[in-house]
Write a protein that holds these residues in place. Structure first.
Motif, PDB file in Angstrom:
ATOM      1  N   UNK A   1      67.848  29.828   6.312  1.00 14.66           N
ATOM      2  CA  UNK A   1      67.227  31.465   5.858  1.00 14.66           C
ATOM      3  C   UNK A   1      66.752  32.082   4.671  1.00 14.66           C
ATOM      4  N   UNK A   2      65.446  32.148   5.017  1.00 20.29           N
ATOM      5  CA  UNK A   2      65.468  32.928   3.733  1.00 20.29           C
ATOM      6  C   UNK A   2      65.596  34.720   3.829  1.00 20.29           C
ATOM      7  N   UNK A   3      66.106  34.915   2.918  1.00 16.21           N
ATOM      8  CA  UNK A   3      66.171  36.141   2.950  1.00 16.21           C
ATOM      9  C   UNK A   3      65.690  36.965   1.658  1.00 16.21           C
ATOM     10  N   UNK A  26      58.027  32.370  11.710  1.00 15.13           N
ATOM     11  CA  UNK A  26      58.505  33.369  12.914  1.00 15.13           C
ATOM     12  C   UNK A  26      59.843  34.024  11.789  1.00 15.13           C
ATOM     13  N   UNK A  27      60.745  33.032  11.374  1.00 20.12           N
ATOM     14  CA  UNK A  27      61.954  34.325  11.436  1.00 20.12           C
ATOM     15  C   UNK A  27      62.278  34.714  10.355  1.00 20.12           C
ATOM     16  N   UNK A  30      61.668  38.820  11.026  1.00 14.28           N
ATOM     17  CA  UNK A  30      63.175  39.846  10.331  1.00 14.28           C
ATOM     18  C   UNK A  30      63.453  40.116   9.550  1.00 14.28           C
ATOM     19  N   UNK A  31      62.734  39.071   8.348  1.00 16.81           N
ATOM     20  CA  UNK A  31      63.105  39.643   6.986  1.00 16.81           C
ATOM     21  C   UNK A  31      61.507  41.033   6.186  1.00 16.81           C
ATOM     22  N   UNK A  32      60.798  40.717   6.769  1.00 15.97           N
ATOM     23  CA  UNK A  32      59.532  41.578   7.331  1.00 15.97           C
ATOM     24  C   UNK A  32      60.221  42.624   7.644  1.00 15.97           C
ATOM     25  N   UNK A  61      53.332  37.196  13.241  1.00 10.41           N
ATOM     26  CA  UNK A  61      53.556  36.461  13.810  1.00 10.41           C
ATOM     27  C   UNK A  61      52.738  35.475  14.024  1.00 10.41           C
ATOM     28  N   UNK A  62      51.534  36.224  14.247  1.00 11.48           N
ATOM     29  CA  UNK A  62      50.079  35.537  14.013  1.00 11.48           C
ATOM     30  C   UNK A  62      49.307  34.530  12.665  1.00 11.48           C
ATOM     31  N   UNK A  63      50.299  35.375  11.711  1.00  8.17           N
ATOM     32  CA  UNK A  63      50.074  34.247  10.753  1.00  8.17           C
ATOM     33  C   UNK A  63      50.638  32.856  10.775  1.00  8.17           C
TER      34      UNK A  63
END
Length: 148
Positions: A1-3, A26-27, A30-32, A61-63
């Motif tokens: 997971x990226x943080x 999509x994950x 949360x970071x955004x 989500x769209x991207x």
């Protein structure tokens, strides 16, 4: 997971901006959301945090759904004292956002409708010059109450 690799440090004067590149998946939403909330806290714009977090979630989500790009750039910007802009830059200039009506039984397709409902305005800007843009930024703006 990226943080977030470093804490958000956004300027609080002038026309400040913050941006960072993340995987186009999509994950990243949360970071955004966390990035937007952290930046808005620095700028004392907590009253816009819920709407801005919703907007960045839908843009991510769209991207991730509509572009094959491996990365996107999230941008939080104050183009003026009265406006906040959040945006997502991808490298797919040929796939432009279109506001459309989803059918009652559709499970998706309402992201831009949500953005249109909560933002003061939204749109996109092609990135690059001339006839060969390299990407686009899809953005939405919220009005601030600040008197800076």
């Amino acid at each position: 997971m990226t943080s977030l690799s470093t804490p958000v440090q956004a300027a609080s004067v002038g026309h400040p901006a913050y941006s960072q590149t993340f995987p186009c998946e999509p994950s990243t939403a949360e970071i955004g959301r966390r990035l937007v909330r952290d930046v808005l806290a620095i700028w004392h714009l907590n009253d816009l945090a819920d709407r801005a977090a919703l907007i960045i979630t839908e843009l991510i989500a769209n991207a991730s759904r509509h572009t094959p790009c491996p990365e996107i750039r999230l941008i939080v910007w104050r183009p003026s004292a009265r406006r906040l802009r959040v945006g997502v830059v991808d490298r797919e200039p040929s796939r432009l956002p279109v506001l459309s009506q989803a059918a009652d039984d559709d499970e998706s397709g309402r992201g831009l409708l949500l953005i249109d409902a909560v933002a003061g305005r939204w749109g996109y800007d092609l990135q690059g010059s001339g006839r060969r843009p390299w990407g686009k930024e899809v953005w939405a703006e919220l009005r601030t109450e600040g008197d800076e």
